[in-house]
Design an enzyme around this catalytic site. Structure first.
Site, PDB file in Angstrom:
ATOM      1  N   HIS A 361     -88.456 -33.502  77.220  1.00  0.00           N
ATOM      2  CA  HIS A 361     -88.218 -32.483  78.249  1.00  0.00           C
ATOM      3  C   HIS A 361     -87.378 -31.366  77.657  1.00  0.00           C
ATOM      4  CE1 HIS A 361     -87.096 -30.638  82.051  1.00  0.00           C
ATOM      5  NE2 HIS A 361     -88.174 -31.249  82.525  1.00  0.00           N
ATOM      6  N   ASP A 419     -93.263 -37.719  84.602  1.00  0.00           N
ATOM      7  CA  ASP A 419     -94.707 -37.954  84.588  1.00  0.00           C
ATOM      8  C   ASP A 419     -95.106 -39.268  83.929  1.00  0.00           C
ATOM      9  OD1 ASP A 419     -95.535 -35.739  85.973  1.00  0.00           O
ATOM     10  OD2 ASP A 419     -95.397 -34.451  84.214  1.00  0.00           O
TER      11      ASP A 419
HETATM   12  N1  ACO Z   1     -94.136 -36.552  71.536  1.00  0.00           N
HETATM   13  C1  ACO Z   1     -93.876 -36.384  70.232  1.00  0.00           C
HETATM   14  N2  ACO Z   1     -93.058 -35.438  69.752  1.00  0.00           N
HETATM   15  C2  ACO Z   1     -92.492 -34.615  70.619  1.00  0.00           C
HETATM   16  C3  ACO Z   1     -92.722 -34.731  72.004  1.00  0.00           C
HETATM   17  C4  ACO Z   1     -93.573 -35.755  72.451  1.00  0.00           C
HETATM   18  N3  ACO Z   1     -93.823 -35.929  73.749  1.00  0.00           N
HETATM   19  N4  ACO Z   1     -92.021 -33.762  72.652  1.00  0.00           N
HETATM   20  C5  ACO Z   1     -91.383 -33.077  71.703  1.00  0.00           C
HETATM   21  N5  ACO Z   1     -91.663 -33.590  70.471  1.00  0.00           N
HETATM   22  C6  ACO Z   1     -91.102 -33.167  69.191  1.00  0.00           C
HETATM   23  C7  ACO Z   1     -91.734 -31.893  68.697  1.00  0.00           C
HETATM   24  O1  ACO Z   1     -92.861 -32.139  67.900  1.00  0.00           O
HETATM   25  C8  ACO Z   1     -90.587 -31.279  67.936  1.00  0.00           C
HETATM   26  O2  ACO Z   1     -90.479 -31.966  66.709  1.00  0.00           O
HETATM   27  P1  ACO Z   1     -89.964 -31.217  65.366  1.00  0.00           P
HETATM   28  O3  ACO Z   1     -88.535 -30.884  65.633  1.00  0.00           O
HETATM   29  O4  ACO Z   1     -90.198 -32.204  64.285  1.00  0.00           O
HETATM   30  O5  ACO Z   1     -90.832 -29.979  65.234  1.00  0.00           O
HETATM   31  C9  ACO Z   1     -89.356 -31.659  68.750  1.00  0.00           C
HETATM   32  O6  ACO Z   1     -89.728 -32.871  69.429  1.00  0.00           O
HETATM   33  C10 ACO Z   1     -88.963 -30.606  69.777  1.00  0.00           C
HETATM   34  O7  ACO Z   1     -90.116 -30.303  70.559  1.00  0.00           O
HETATM   35  P2  ACO Z   1     -90.332 -28.962  71.342  1.00  0.00           P
HETATM   36  O8  ACO Z   1     -91.776 -28.777  71.589  1.00  0.00           O
HETATM   37  O9  ACO Z   1     -89.584 -27.859  70.632  1.00  0.00           O
HETATM   38  O10 ACO Z   1     -89.537 -29.285  72.676  1.00  0.00           O
HETATM   39  P3  ACO Z   1     -89.648 -28.475  74.017  1.00  0.00           P
HETATM   40  O11 ACO Z   1     -88.374 -28.633  74.707  1.00  0.00           O
HETATM   41  O12 ACO Z   1     -90.116 -27.092  73.751  1.00  0.00           O
HETATM   42  O13 ACO Z   1     -90.849 -29.218  74.793  1.00  0.00           O
HETATM   43  C11 ACO Z   1     -92.053 -30.602  76.263  1.00  0.00           C
HETATM   44  C12 ACO Z   1     -90.691 -29.957  75.943  1.00  0.00           C
HETATM   45  C13 ACO Z   1     -93.120 -29.519  76.390  1.00  0.00           C
HETATM   46  C14 ACO Z   1     -91.939 -31.310  77.608  1.00  0.00           C
HETATM   47  C15 ACO Z   1     -92.426 -31.616  75.162  1.00  0.00           C
HETATM   48  O14 ACO Z   1     -91.424 -32.616  75.065  1.00  0.00           O
HETATM   49  C16 ACO Z   1     -93.804 -32.236  75.372  1.00  0.00           C
HETATM   50  O15 ACO Z   1     -94.802 -31.662  74.951  1.00  0.00           O
HETATM   51  N6  ACO Z   1     -93.859 -33.456  75.997  1.00  0.00           N
HETATM   52  C17 ACO Z   1     -95.140 -34.095  76.251  1.00  0.00           C
HETATM   53  C18 ACO Z   1     -95.801 -33.480  77.484  1.00  0.00           C
HETATM   54  C19 ACO Z   1     -95.095 -33.866  78.747  1.00  0.00           C
HETATM   55  O16 ACO Z   1     -94.790 -35.028  79.018  1.00  0.00           O
HETATM   56  N7  ACO Z   1     -94.859 -32.843  79.589  1.00  0.00           N
HETATM   57  C20 ACO Z   1     -94.229 -33.029  80.903  1.00  0.00           C
HETATM   58  C21 ACO Z   1     -92.854 -32.424  80.904  1.00  0.00           C
HETATM   59  S1  ACO Z   1     -92.055 -32.743  82.418  1.00  0.00           S
HETATM   60  C22 ACO Z   1     -92.809 -31.730  83.497  1.00  0.00           C
HETATM   61  O17 ACO Z   1     -93.261 -30.667  83.206  1.00  0.00           O
HETATM   62  C23 ACO Z   1     -92.900 -32.195  84.851  1.00  0.00           C
END
Ligand code: ACO
Length: 509
Positions: A361, A419
């Protein structure tokens, strides 16, 4: 002058003169709505107390540039949360903009609605803990809290429920829109279209500068969402449309309109499942400046029709990185199939082949308080249905355990979000996978419209218009078509099959 007139007069004389005149032009429906003095009290409160203001600044910080130039910037303190550097005058003082893709570090508004402390894993609606709201309120009480800033008295709650019920049925002509969608269309595609279409039913006479009209728009949106969402499902299934009933609660009505069997006159809503769904709606009701809410605010900042702005929010919610994650979690579990495949899946995730859906998140870096409640609801539903050994639940518990012990997830502070378990609960209730995000949208409609209304209530609205760091061509000389070369030769040569083909070609419309 009677009380209602007195309040109307008070609003009109204490505020902008144009406001009441504009309102009078379009008051036919609003008048009906305002029959209760109570509605006016609420609107008066919103108009006066629920408009957030940028706080005065008593502190500053100084940026020193490489050439020694110094620029002072005010520091803003909210009631909670990290302080913010006010960069509104940065460009005029320094000639610099800031760069923050995804707005990870940028506050775009002042708000009084929802507060998240990502480090503590805390979520507050108007100051009340989500755990307490979910435990003690029903969804409409939660809507009232978000809209009016306070928990309703028993009497206020009843009146609010009645106002919502009065607006639950959609215009018959709106139902014709559903006939135009491809059979098998994703219900979210239908929802975006139909909510956008709602703006054509609520366009004439909708004056968004009028707080009464804004109020009515909010109630209409929340009230009509269950029927709009249920028809998306029933028309896709080829089932007849079912109309809401006054004797059912908001959430019971949604389940009734989704699942009632027209041939079974004794069909009844399962009370426990309705209660669980009601809690799920509360957990999704608002979440401050997330992607879809920010979209609604940006669309609304051009003073567009509110229902069109909500359609924009629904589009943003649909993606798997946001509200579409609940559907994606189940698709992912479907692909993993058995526990034995978990280690390989985790390795693929760590290799960045795909993401662990329902994990991570932008704000929560400890745990998502909604996820804990969702997990409890999951066990409650499965226990009630006698399906505690649901294979999806077992797989998801195992996957969660595995991920939470892995350095990759720990280092990046990736925990289950709301989720992760919601799909399993919704599936157990009987909601088809492609309706999960529709349920999210149904719940979030109160958050979107409350946030929209908060923004529109502000005295001056700034249109949402970010800057960019331009990395393309500098200005160059124009080339006349006869002098241009084919820049994409490699790509175009691959389409040679279509060359020389005789007759007409028809592409799929
Ligand atoms: N699985 C694997 N790796 C992940 C995940 C994940 N679910 N989420 C983040 N990461 C990693 C990224 O690859 C990144 O790694 P790095 O530092 O090696 O490049 C690091 O964690 C940071 O990720 P960002 O994308 O910069 O984090 P951000 O805060 O922008 O993204 C998000 C948040 C979009 C929710 C992300 O965690 C994600 O894609 N999760 C999966 C989708 C999901 O469950 N979305 C629902 C969110 S809750 C909602 O909207 C109700």
């Amino acid at each position: 002058m009677d009380d209602i007139q007195a309040i109307k007069h008070k609003i009109s004389t204490t505020e902008d003169d144009n406001f009441i005149q504009k309102r009078r032009k379009t008051m036919t429906e609003a008048d009906k709505f305002l029959e209760h003095e109570n509605e006016l009290n609420k609107i008066q409160k919103i108009y006066k107390d629920l408009i957030p203001k940028v706080p005065e600044s008593n502190e500053k910080c100084t940026i020193t540039f490489q050439d020694g130039k110094k620029v002072d910037l005010p520091i803003l303190l909210g009631t909670m949360g990290p302080p913010m550097i006010d960069i509104r005058n940065l460009y005029s003082k320094s000639g610099f903009f800031t760069f923050d893709p995804g707005f990870s570090n940028t506050g775009s508004c002042v708000s009084q609605i929802t507060y998240i402390d990502g480090e503590k894993g805390e979520l507050l609606y108007r100051g009340y803990k989500i755990q307490e709201v979910a435990e003690h309120c029903d969804f409409l009480e939660c809507c009232y809290l978000l809209l009016y800033g306070e928990l309703p008295s028993f009497e206020d709650k009843k009146k609010f429920e009645e106002s919502v019920k009065d607006q639950m049925i959609v215009h018959e002509k709106l139902i014709s829109f559903y006939k135009g969608f491809q059979s098998g269309a994703h219900p979210m595609a239908i929802l975006v279209g139909v909510i956008g279409a709602l703006s054509s039913f609520m366009y004439d006479g909708l004056d968004i500068e009028d707080p009464v009209q804004r109020e009515l728009s909010a109630i209409k949106l929340v009230a009509k969402m269950p029927m709009i969402a249920a028809i998306s499902f029933r028309t896709a299934m080829g089932l007849p449309i079912i109309y809401p009933r006054r004797d059912l609660t908001f959430t019971e009505n949604f389940l009734y309109m989704m699942f009632a069997d027209p041939m079974d006159k004794d069909w009844q809503v399962d009370e426990l499942l309705a209660d669980v769904l009601d809690k799920i709606l509360i957990l999704h009701a608002d979440h401050e400046q997330n992607a879809s809410t920010a979209t609604v605010r940006i669309a609304g900042s051009s003073l567009a029709n509110p229902f069109a702005c909500i359609a924009a929010g629904i589009a943003s919610l649909w993606g798997p990185m946001h509200g579409g994650a609940n559907e994606a979690v189940l698709n992912m579990l479907d692909e993993i199939k058995v526990k034995e495949n978990i280690p390989n899946t985790i390795n693929l995730i760590k290799d960045k082949k795909f993401r662990l859906m329902g994990f991570g998140h932008r704000v929560y870096k400890n745990f998502d308080p909604r996820a804990g409640i969702m997990r409890t609801l999951c066990y409650r539903v499965l226990n009630h249905l006698g399906t505690d050994n649901d294979p999806f639940l077992e797989l998801s518990v195992e996957l969660e355990k595995y991920a939470l012990e892995d350095k990759y997830f720990l280092d990046r502070k990736l925990y289950p979000n709301v989720d992760y378990y919601s799909g399993i609960v919704l599936k157990a209730i009987g909601i088809p996978n492609n309706m999960f995000t529709v349920i999210f949208a149904l719940a979030r409609s109160i958050g979107w419209i409350t946030q929209w209304r908060e923004m529109i209530s502000e005295k001056s609205i700034k249109i949402g218009r970010p800057r960019q760091l331009f990395v393309g061509h500098k200005e160059r000389n124009f080339i006349h078509i006869k002098d241009r070369k084919d820049n994409f030769k490699e790509v175009t040569s691959s389409s040679k099959n279509s060359k020389g083909k005789k007759g007409f070609t028809i592409y799929n419309p």
